[in-house]
Design an enzyme around this catalytic site. Structure first.
Site, PDB file in Angstrom:
ATOM      1  N   LYS A 108      -8.431 -87.400   2.717  1.00 27.37           N
ATOM      2  CA  LYS A 108      -7.663 -86.160   2.633  1.00 27.37           C
ATOM      3  C   LYS A 108      -8.271 -85.175   1.635  1.00 27.37           C
ATOM      4  O   LYS A 108      -7.983 -83.987   1.690  1.00 27.37           O
ATOM      5  CB  LYS A 108      -6.208 -86.462   2.292  1.00 27.37           C
TER       6      LYS A 108
HETATM    7  C1  LIG Z   1      -3.580 -89.877   5.963  1.00 29.69           C
HETATM    8  C2  LIG Z   1      -4.339 -91.139   6.172  1.00 29.69           C
HETATM    9  C3  LIG Z   1      -4.637 -91.638   7.466  1.00 29.69           C
HETATM   10  C4  LIG Z   1      -4.115 -90.988   8.714  1.00 29.69           C
HETATM   11  O1  LIG Z   1      -4.734 -89.760   8.998  1.00 29.69           O
HETATM   12  P1  LIG Z   1      -4.090 -88.753  10.052  1.00 29.69           P
HETATM   13  O2  LIG Z   1      -4.905 -87.537   9.985  1.00 29.69           O
HETATM   14  O3  LIG Z   1      -2.663 -88.552   9.611  1.00 29.69           O
HETATM   15  O4  LIG Z   1      -4.161 -89.432  11.384  1.00 29.69           O
HETATM   16  C5  LIG Z   1      -5.408 -92.774   7.575  1.00 29.69           C
HETATM   17  N1  LIG Z   1      -5.855 -93.429   6.479  1.00 29.69           N
HETATM   18  C6  LIG Z   1      -5.593 -93.002   5.233  1.00 29.69           C
HETATM   19  C7  LIG Z   1      -6.103 -93.776   4.077  1.00 29.69           C
HETATM   20  C8  LIG Z   1      -4.852 -91.832   5.030  1.00 29.69           C
HETATM   21  O5  LIG Z   1      -4.585 -91.417   3.773  1.00 29.69           O
END
Ligand SMILES: *Cc1c(COP(=O)(O)O)cnc(C)c1O
Length: 472
Positions: A108
């Site tokens: 993220k």
């Molecule tokens: C947010 C997150 C996901 C999921 O990603 P999306 O874009 O919501 O599908 C997967 N793994 C981790 C570690 C995350 O923080």
């Protein structure tokens, strides 16, 4: 670039409006660009090591054209990405794409850091501070807090449920100083979200402060995630002939998914020319999307808690974008889908560690197991008419158009590793019998003092705190 709305094709807004408003409150829809321009084939066909930041600039440019000049965009990208993603081969036809080299050790960071700098850029033309309010159940808050930390013209207030997140997550949220603060609310994540939503609809408060959100539906978080799909697919294509003697590999991106923002970014990269033939949508027991691909019926449902908790989403918000971009039939041509329960997650982490020595986190392990099953017989079984049971963990009964490449051993997988295993030490050690190594930046955050402000689950108290603490 013009942006339209998933619910109303007549909507046309510019990038700035799409970013600053987050979603279209008039329709409840999400913004999407009206087109996905192909990037220059000279950049794609280069057979030297690609440059992450050059790719980032080239891909971002058409989406901000006319609103952010090139020299400012270059600056935004340089400032957002002092780190890059890394492609690590784990066996001859599997690459792990490490997306955890940013400050909070999860993917993220890529989206949140770009969004923060773009918001700050647009806010320079406004009067005064833009106040971001976020409710978080863990990962999003730390990525957003870190991304906006010390970014000019903005401040962030994070609300999290006291006692309901891991000690490391809490440290990552509560140790900021300066323009990022955290409130630990005596309540649940839903209570935190309600406090934030109430603030957004409080006319009295909005008269005093400019408020905004930073959630994952913002288009400025999705666009930058497409950079690493382009980058990694070019890296893998260039090195395949050395690694496995496959000259024109069919590259499959395997994406552990929750809200499906990451996977939507992969679709954008593919539209722009990334050499990716298809995707594996991999989920935990929240398998709304695999069920949709299996049955054609989309049924959002309440989420269930799993070991891969950043993917505990029963009503994925970006389903709406995927369905606006493609028909169900096109989705079935592009995607394989797969889901795994908690026992499967633990077993996958251990199997990968034993077979390759690589330590995965609980999210990436679902991707690794999906790719491992697909290339070791599950896809061929489906092709031979041995239907899978979509209500059980494993490969969903759907045969994408790239299935024959798997059968002919022409396919290679890029497994997106969305977080560092160090963020999930207890689960990793349960699975493989030892703790993963801690990166220095996580060790450091563990030793910082906790500055979170205790808060009752009470809107009046929250509002009074905002009025006393936010600058005008
Ligand atoms: C947010 C997150 C996901 C999921 O990603 P999306 O874009 O919501 O599908 C997967 N793994 C981790 C570690 C995350 O923080």
């Amino acid at each position: 670039m013009i942006y339209t709305d998933t619910r109303d094709k007549n909507v046309q807004v510019d990038f700035r409006t799409a970013v600053m408003s987050g979603m279209n409150s008039a329709t409840g829809g999400l913004y999407i660009p009206i087109s996905y321009p192909k990037i220059d084939s000279a950049l794609i066909n280069k057979n030297t090591e690609p440059s992450f930041r050059e790719i980032a600039f080239t891909m971002a440019k058409p989406y901000v054209e006319g609103e952010i000049p090139d020299e400012d965009l270059i600056h935004i990208i340089q400032d957002a990405y002092p780190f890059i993603s890394k492609v690590v081969p784990v066996d001859t036809v599997s690459y792990v794409l490490e997306l955890f080299h940013g400050p909070t050790c999860a993917f993220k960071d890529f989206g949140a850091r770009f969004m923060a700098r773009v918001m700050s850029y647009f806010n320079k033309k406004e009067n005064g501070t833009l106040h971001i309010l976020v409710a978080t159940s863990g990962d999003t808050g730390s990525a957003v807090g870190s991304a906006f930390h010390n970014v000019e013209g903005l401040d962030v207030t994070i609300l999290y449920p006291d006692g309901k997140i891991s000690p490391l997550q809490e440290k990552q949220l509560s140790t900021f100083t300066g323009n990022v603060r955290a409130l630990k609310v005596k309540g649940t994540f839903d209570d935190c979200q309600k406090l934030v939503k109430t603030a957004f609809t409080d006319g009295d408060l909005r008269k005093k402060f400019r408020l905004s959100s930073a959630n994952s539906i913002n288009i400025s978080r999705l666009l930058p995630q497409s950079f690493y799909y382009m980058y990694s697919s070019l890296v893998v294509r260039n090195r395949c002939s050395h690694d496995n003697k496959i000259e024109n590999p069919a590259i499959i991106a395997v994406v552990p998914s929750g809200n499906f923002g990451n996977l939507t970014s992969g679709l954008i990269a593919r539209e722009m020319g990334a050499p990716i033939i298809g995707f594996v949508a991999a989920t935990n027991s929240n398998h709304t999307v695999p069920d949709w691909i299996a049955t054609g019926n989309y049924n959002a449902r309440p989420s269930v808690a799993t070991l891969a908790n950043a993917m505990d989403v029963g009503a994925p918000s970006n389903y709406e974008r995927i369905a606006a971009m493609y028909s169900l039939n096109e989705v079935k041509q592009l995607f394989a889908s797969y889901w795994l329960d908690n026992d499967g997650i633990l077993k996958a982490m251990n199997d990968c560690f034993i077979k390759t020595g690589y330590i995965l986190d609980p999210h990436g392990s679902i991707g690794w197991q999906a790719w491992s099953d697909i290339r070791n017989g599950s896809m061929e079984n489906l092709m031979e008419g041995k239907a899978g049971d979509y209500t059980k963990p494993g490969l969903t009964p759907n045969i994408p158009q790239w299935a024959s490449a798997v059968k002919n051993k022409q396919a290679v997988g890029i497994i997106l590793e969305t977080a560092s295993p160090a963020k999930f030490g207890a689960t990793v050690s349960q699975a493989i019998g030892k703790e993963p190594p801690m990166p220095d930046r996580l060790l450091k955050v563990m030793s910082l003092p906790d500055n979170a402000v205790p808060m009752d689950n009470n809107y009046e108290q929250f509002k009074a705190w905002l009025e006393a603490n936010l600058s005008k």
